[in-house]
Structures are given as C-alpha cells and as structure tokens.
Design a protein around this motif. Sequence first.
Motif, PDB file in Angstrom:
ATOM      1  N   ASP A  65       0.858  -1.197   0.000  1.00  0.00           N
ATOM      2  CA  ASP A  65       0.000   0.000   0.000  1.00  0.00           C
ATOM      3  C   ASP A  65       0.887   1.238   0.000  1.00  0.00           C
ATOM      4  N   PRO A  66       0.933   1.960  -1.125  1.00  0.00           N
ATOM      5  CA  PRO A  66       1.872   3.096  -1.253  1.00  0.00           C
ATOM      6  C   PRO A  66       1.599   4.195  -0.225  1.00  0.00           C
ATOM      7  N   ASP A  67       0.303   4.396   0.081  1.00  0.00           N
ATOM      8  CA  ASP A  67      -0.021   5.467   1.043  1.00  0.00           C
ATOM      9  C   ASP A  67       0.506   5.139   2.423  1.00  0.00           C
ATOM     10  N   LEU A  68       0.299   3.892   2.847  1.00  0.00           N
ATOM     11  CA  LEU A  68       0.750   3.484   4.179  1.00  0.00           C
ATOM     12  C   LEU A  68       2.271   3.496   4.249  1.00  0.00           C
ATOM     13  N   ASP A  86       4.316   5.281   2.471  1.00  0.00           N
ATOM     14  CA  ASP A  86       4.806   6.675   2.509  1.00  0.00           C
ATOM     15  C   ASP A  86       4.599   7.278   3.896  1.00  0.00           C
ATOM     16  N   LEU A  87       3.434   6.968   4.455  1.00  0.00           N
ATOM     17  CA  LEU A  87       3.087   7.561   5.756  1.00  0.00           C
ATOM     18  C   LEU A  87       4.062   7.110   6.838  1.00  0.00           C
ATOM     19  N   LEU A 130       7.353   8.666   6.404  1.00  0.00           N
ATOM     20  CA  LEU A 130       7.232  10.063   6.852  1.00  0.00           C
ATOM     21  C   LEU A 130       7.313  10.172   8.373  1.00  0.00           C
ATOM     22  N   LEU A 131       6.584   9.248   9.039  1.00  0.00           N
ATOM     23  CA  LEU A 131       6.561   9.249  10.500  1.00  0.00           C
ATOM     24  C   LEU A 131       7.935   8.924  11.075  1.00  0.00           C
TER      25      LEU A 131
END
Lengths: 135, 867
Positions: free
Chosen positions: A12-15, A17-18, A21-22
């Motif tokens: 999952d690219p969003d997860l 990336d998130l 980021l975190l």
Amino acid sequence: MNEGWILVVDDDPDLRDLIVLLLTGEGYRSISAADGQAALETIAAHGCPRLILLDLRMPRMDGEAFSQAFRSCAEHDRVPIIILSGDCIGRATAARIGASFLAKPVDLHALLTAVDGSHASLLSEPQRAPAAARE
Amino acid sequence: MVQSEGAVSGGARERIQNEKSGLGAILAHAPALIVAVDGSLRVEQAGGRALRSLTPGPMEMRGRLASDVFRRRPELARMLEAAAAGEDLTSMIRVDERRFVARALPLEGAGGAVLVCLDATENYEMQRYGEPELRLLLKQVPASVWATDKDLRITHIAGQLAERFPAADVVGKTLYDLVETRDPTHPLIAHHLEALAGAPNHFRFEGKGREFFDVHIEPRRSTSGEIVGCLAVAVSATDTVRREEELTESRARLEEAQRVAHVGCWTWDLIHDRVDGSDETYRIFGVEPGTNFGSFKEVLERFFLPEDRPHVENVFSNIIRTAGPYRTDYRIIRPDGEVRRLHARGQLVSDAHGRPLRLVGCTIDVTERWNAEQERERSLSLLRATLESTADGLLVVDRKGTITAFNQRFAEMWRIPPRVLESYEDAAALAIADDQLQDPEGFRTRVRDLYDQPEIESYDAVAFKDGRVFERYSRPQRLGGEIVGRVWSFRDVTVREQLLKRVLLLADASRLLASLDVEPAMEAVAHLAIPFLGESCALDLFAAEGGPRRLFAVSTERVPPVLPVLPRAALAGHPLTFEDQGRSCIAAPLVARETLIGALSFVAAVDRRYGPDDLELCEELARRMSLAYDNAQLFRRAQEALDARDEFICIAAHELRGPATSLRLAIQSLREGRLSPATSPKVLEVCDRQVKQMTNFVEELLDVSRLRSGAVHLDLEQVDLAEVMRDMASRMSADLSRSGSSLSIAGDARLVGTWDRFKLEQVVGNLLSNAIKFGAGKPIEIIDHAEGSRAILTVRDHGMGIPVDRQAAIFQPFERAVSSRHYGGLGLGLYICRRIVDAFGGEIHLESAPGQGSTFRVELPTQRSEQ
C-alpha cells in the motif's frame, strides 16, 4: 547510512509513505519497498538494514517468502523484523519466521515503541550497532 | 357127468356173444377156460384166464380146430367133439400140480359145443362136480349171480358179493322178502318184473351204505322158451360211482377255479366252424353260460371292437397257419358295453395228417391287472416326470453301493458321463465328482460316514473348484420300515450364494465408499470386487479437458494387470462387455448428476466370459463409486467454498485494516503534531484516498451481496461505451501512474448502447483495476468496437497471465487466479463484471496464458432485447 536504516515493506503506497514520513519525523532513516522482491533489491543496493517493518500480503513476493530469503543469509540472522499485518494469520506467521508482530490498524505509539525497542536492543550489541540510528 | 340145468341153446349162445359186457367180461377174468366151437369143431369164442399153459391166447384160438388148439390136451378136444355130438361130459384134468374140472356141453340149434375148465385144485378134495363146481366157479366171480323163479323166489345165488347173503339164508326167500316190500316200483322188483316180462335190462342200483351195483337181469327160459324166472348178475359199481363222483367234483372244482381265476377254456372247432367255451368263458364274455357262441366270424363281430377285428383275424389265421402254440392279448366288448382286456393262450390240434381240427385254449381276463399295470405305468411315469422336472439332482443308492435311480439333472449337475451312471456303481460316480470338488477328501469322508450310518439324515454344502455350490441333502430310503438304501438330493445354490456374496460385496463397498477419502476407498472396493469380476480392475477419471486419467489399476498378484483401452461406448456412458486381446472385458461408466466422470473396468480371467450378471454388478459398483466420488467432490467443493469464504473474510479484514492503519497513523500523527506542517497536505490526501478505498470496498461488498441475492436491477439509458472508457481511465489515472503501467485507449470514438451507466462503469472499472493490479507495470490496452448489434470491449494487459485451470474460477465470488496472499483487493471484481454482463445479456471471455498477459473480451448487445 552508516548509522543504519529501517526498511519499510508494504504494497500500500499510502501506508508505506506515511510510515516513512513518520519514522523520518522521529529521526529514523528509512527506505521503503513495494513488495518482497523490491525489498531484496533494496537490500542488495543499500546493504543490510537494522530493522525491517514488513507487510505479509503483497504481490510478487509476500512477506514470509521475503523473510525466508532474507534470513537465508547468515549475517541477516539477527536483524529484527516487525510484521505489520491485518491478516488473520499474521501473528502465527510472525511467530514462525521469528518476528515481532503488530496488528493493523497499528497504533502509532506501539509502532514507535517497537521500533525504538528493536533499535535499543540492537544498539546494545556493539558488533551489530555501529552507530546511532537517529538522524 | 353132471346134467346141466339146460343145454346152452343157439339163441343163448348169441345172447352170450351179444352180451360180452356181461358174463363174457366176467368170464374173461374168471380163473377158468371157456371155449365155444361150432359144428365143425372150430373155435368160435374163447375166454378165461386159466389154463394159459393149455392153450394159446383166445385170439390165436379163434377159427382154429379144437384138435389143433388142444394138441397137447387131446382129451379136451375129444370132449368137445363128443359134446358137439350131443354128449355132456365132465372130467378131471391134471396139469402139472393143478387140477381142473372140465365140462363139455353141446350147443343146441346151431350145433357145436362149449368147454369149461375150472381150476379146482383147492376144491379137489371135495371131488364134487356139477352144481357145486359151478357154485365154486361163480364164487370166484367178483359179482353176485342169482336166479329166481317166476315168483321172484331166489333159487340160486353165488359170487363174491353174495358172501354177505349166505345161500342158506337167501335161497327159498322171495325178493320181496329180501327188500322187505312188495312195491312194484322198487327198482329191484321193477327190473325183475321187467325181465319176467321178457325184457332183459340194465340198471344201477344203490344199496345201503352208498354201495352201488350195476345189475343185469335176464329172463330165464325153459327149453321150450317159456320164461321160468330171472337170471341176474350184480357187479359192484361202487368204485366206478366214486370215480365218477370224483370226476364230477374235480370238474366242478375246475369250473370254480376257472371262474375264480377268470380263466375260461374254449374250443374253436375248425371243421364245423363252431366256438364253444367253458362257463367261465361265457362269464368273461358277459353272456349266460351255455349261450351259443356260433361261428368264429359271429364271435368276432359280436365281441370284438371294429378297429381290433382285422388284427384279431390276422392273429388267428397266423396261428392256424403256423400250427404253433400261441399267446396273444386282445380287447372284447361285452354286450353291456364294457370293454375287457383278455390274454389268450392255446394250441392248434391237428389230425394225424396235419389237418387242423380245432383251436383249443384258455382265456384270462386281465382287465384288472391291465388297469393296475396302467395305473402303475401312470404312477411310474408321474414319478419319472416328477424326478425329471425337479431342479434338484437326485440319486438313489442301495446299501451295496449300487445306483438304483437318478435323474438327468443329477448327471448334468455332476457332469457324470452316462456310461458311468449306466454302470450303476456309486464308487465310479464318486470318482468323477472328486476332480471337481474343492475338498474331495472331506466330501468322501462325509459320504462314507453316511453309508456307515444308514439311518442318519444329513445336510451339507458342497463347494466346487469352478465356484459352484450345491446343497446336499441325504436321507435313508425305506421299504416297509427297512432301510434299503439312501436318497441323495443336490440343489445348485450357486446363484443364490453368488447373489448373497454380491449383496455382501455391495454392502462392504457402500461402507468403504462412505469415506470422504474417496480415492483409496474406491481402490479398496476394486480389491474387494476382483474375486467376483476378474483378474484386474482399473478406474479412469475423465477431466473436463484431456483424456482419461487412470486413478488406479489393481490386479490379482499372479497376473499383471491387463489394462484395456476403453471403448467408445464406455466413454459415452454405456456399460458394456467387450474383448481386448482375447480377454473378456467389462466397463461401466461413472456418472454423477448426468455427467460422465469416469469408467470402471475389469478384465476377466483367461477362460471366463462376462455375462449380464457381471455387467449388472460392475454397473452397480460403478454407480456406488460415482455417488461416493461425487459426494466427496461436493464435500470438497463445499469445504473449498467455506475455505474461500473464510479466506475472503480474512482478505476483507486485511483490506479494511490497511486503510484503517493509514488513517489511524495519520490521525495520531496529526493530533500529536509529530509531522512537519509541510507534510500535512500529503497526509490528508492519503487519508482521503484511504477513506475512498474503504468506501469502495464497502460498495463492492454490497454489490456482491446484491448480485448474489437475486436479479440485478438495471437503470437503462443510452450510454456511450467510449465515453465510459475514457471516464474510468481518467478516474484511475493515479492508480495507473502508481502501477507504472501505461494505458492506451483505442477503437470506436463513440459506441452507444442501452445500458445501465453505473453498472457499465463498474465493468470497465473492474477490468481496468484488474489490469492495473496484475499488469506488472506493463502497458494496458482498452479497445471498443462494434460487431453488428454488439459492442465489444477488450481489456488487455501483459502481466503474469492466468493458468487455464483457474480461468473459470476467477469469475466466481471469492476466487482469485493467484494466491490471495499476494494481491490486495477483495477479488470480487471479475465476479461483479460477469454478473453485470449477464444482466446486460452479454458474455465475458478470457484469453490468457501464464506469462502472456490476459485479454478480457466483453460482448454486450447494444439494444436491450425485451424478453
């Protein structure tokens, strides 16, 4: 990347990336990969990470296959793996491959504690902890 | 010289001659010699048994001169000569030690003389001649002689029978006194009176104590011819009467015996053509005794059935021709209409020249015997028919081991050649049986035991090498309470036993096949069935594609499996028997829910040929296997469906937990200010996408739920497929760019049809999403074009492709061509596509091969055809 880095593997690219980021926000250096295959390629390119956050259900090469491939190399034996999975059998798989487990949806503090704990335990081992990971 | 009572006159001589049966006969036996000569001294008559030494026999004397006859006794010749000259002379003659009194008397009238010589040796001392001598002579006669005067006063009486009546008591008394009646009808008185009247007469008189006499009475005449009294001779007839009575009695007995025995005697006088019979013959023929039978032809027509007459005529003419003794049987019909059966035997009687005189014979009425024989024949025939019509083999053996009876079934069942049974030796029959039995020694022992214990009844089962099974019953044969032999009865129960074993086999098969682990179960059943159906057994399963797959082939150990090539008929679903390499084969299809799923086949032992029973058994086994196999398949599919459902729930959970994780991490980070403000918009975008994704999942689930629950509701309108394609490509551009695949849209710029816009979007969207997910970052093409009244939508990727055996499954709910571990998504998209395309009245096809990418081709009618 002398101080070590964290490999984030999730389709999952969003997860993905998130989390990167975190972790970046928390001072960790991390690199992400979209599946097991990509993760192996990343390791090949960047060397061994000091921690792996690993999803199980992924195309091409899933988390279990990846960990078997990764662990097949003796020097990777002690690199901690934390499974992040919403899979029903995620915990059993994690136990099988000798990894920690965090069930999705993952709590931010649990994640950071796990990352931090793994990081600390690694630091206590001189031969495996060349430098502080925090950036 | 003694003066006679009167000279013998010529008339008297005639009478004497005429009445030889009287005095002549008596004199013939008298111990005397009586010779009569004619005037020329030639012997006319001679008689008496005395003086054989003096004379030749009477026949030799007749006609010869007295001087010649008495050559050795010239004094006798001289006496005759003197008597013929009228003298009456008496003299004594001595011959050896015997002495005789000889008297010669002249015969008056015709001339000639009579010489009487009496043996007087015993009375010689008496030296009395004349009347005493005559008395003496008469005394020797086995009869009584008496004379009466006209008043029937007894004047003389002599003879052996008169001993009881001494002359002293009788002479001088009248006959009336002696019989103590004057009744002129008294037989003695009547006959004497008759003689006195001049009629000599004869009668039989019954005296006291059943003594009978034949009495001859003559009138006595003086020289002048006047009747002066009677001269009577009575000869005892008691013996004669008794003999006659005995004869009569024995005749009566014979008659009675004939009547009782139904034996009739008869005579056919051939000279006069007259048939006569005994009383019993008449009774046999049903007519009154004494009835005139008439001629043979009359008998034939009166008593013989028309159809029998030619035969009977023929038989009798043959008898006459061949002149031999004969025996024959024929039928007669009595006047009352009753038909009787007769047996006749007899003999032809011919004269000295061989001329047939008569047929004599006897006839026996054998009707009752014939009826009894017929009844016996009928009983025997019934018994024989019963013996032969029974399905059991029967054998009767006497106590010496000799076969006394058997039926054909027995010979067939035991395959004993007729020559062996015709030898009637039980041992020989047993020897034949030996070769056929599984346990000949045991059988022999049991048979021997039974012969040793004649009274035992027993039951046993006999197993044959060829698989036949007989039930054996044995019980003693009794005749009047005595055991004379043993009756053996054999019943072929092979079929029953086989049926029983088959039922047990089928029961075992069902029990085994109840296992869900069906393939080993089917193999176990095959092992069980081999003893029934042959050397080898194979099971072939037919997959949807490709040839039959042999699940197993089992065989008896000593023969390697012969695997027949299944013939077309078996593949077409019909059970059949066939030949393969000279072996009998059998095959039955496995059919489940009208689909041929396989075939069960057997190969027979070399010398066996399958029959309808085998086919039936094979078919039944196949039927049970089909059911079991199908049940197992159904169970497996149900299990798989359950697993798929569980898997789907896992996936759904996983797919929802993914966005939930992103959202949770994003919200927590934002709330705690862990992220730099610069990254906030990006994090919010992530949140937005994840919420959409979750919404899509939920929608997808609801779609599936709706699509599975019933008819798809369509909001039909004019929709441009090309526009929908472009729209969906635009909407998914972000996913596309993330996947790395490029998308090219080609085909008709406008392709309008009557569809449900939203659902058409779902079809295009799902296909595109699928291509993006599995396209491996390679180019994707989406093309539309019209083919007649159909719109064709093609979506092609160049990804991993889908194996052929998975292609049907991917259009099912909760199915995916690849492991759910690898790819995100619920895997419901293609199922949703298919359902919508079905609802539009279209079709969806997949062309794909592993590594070659996939091409989905959707055909949709542009116009809604109202059904």
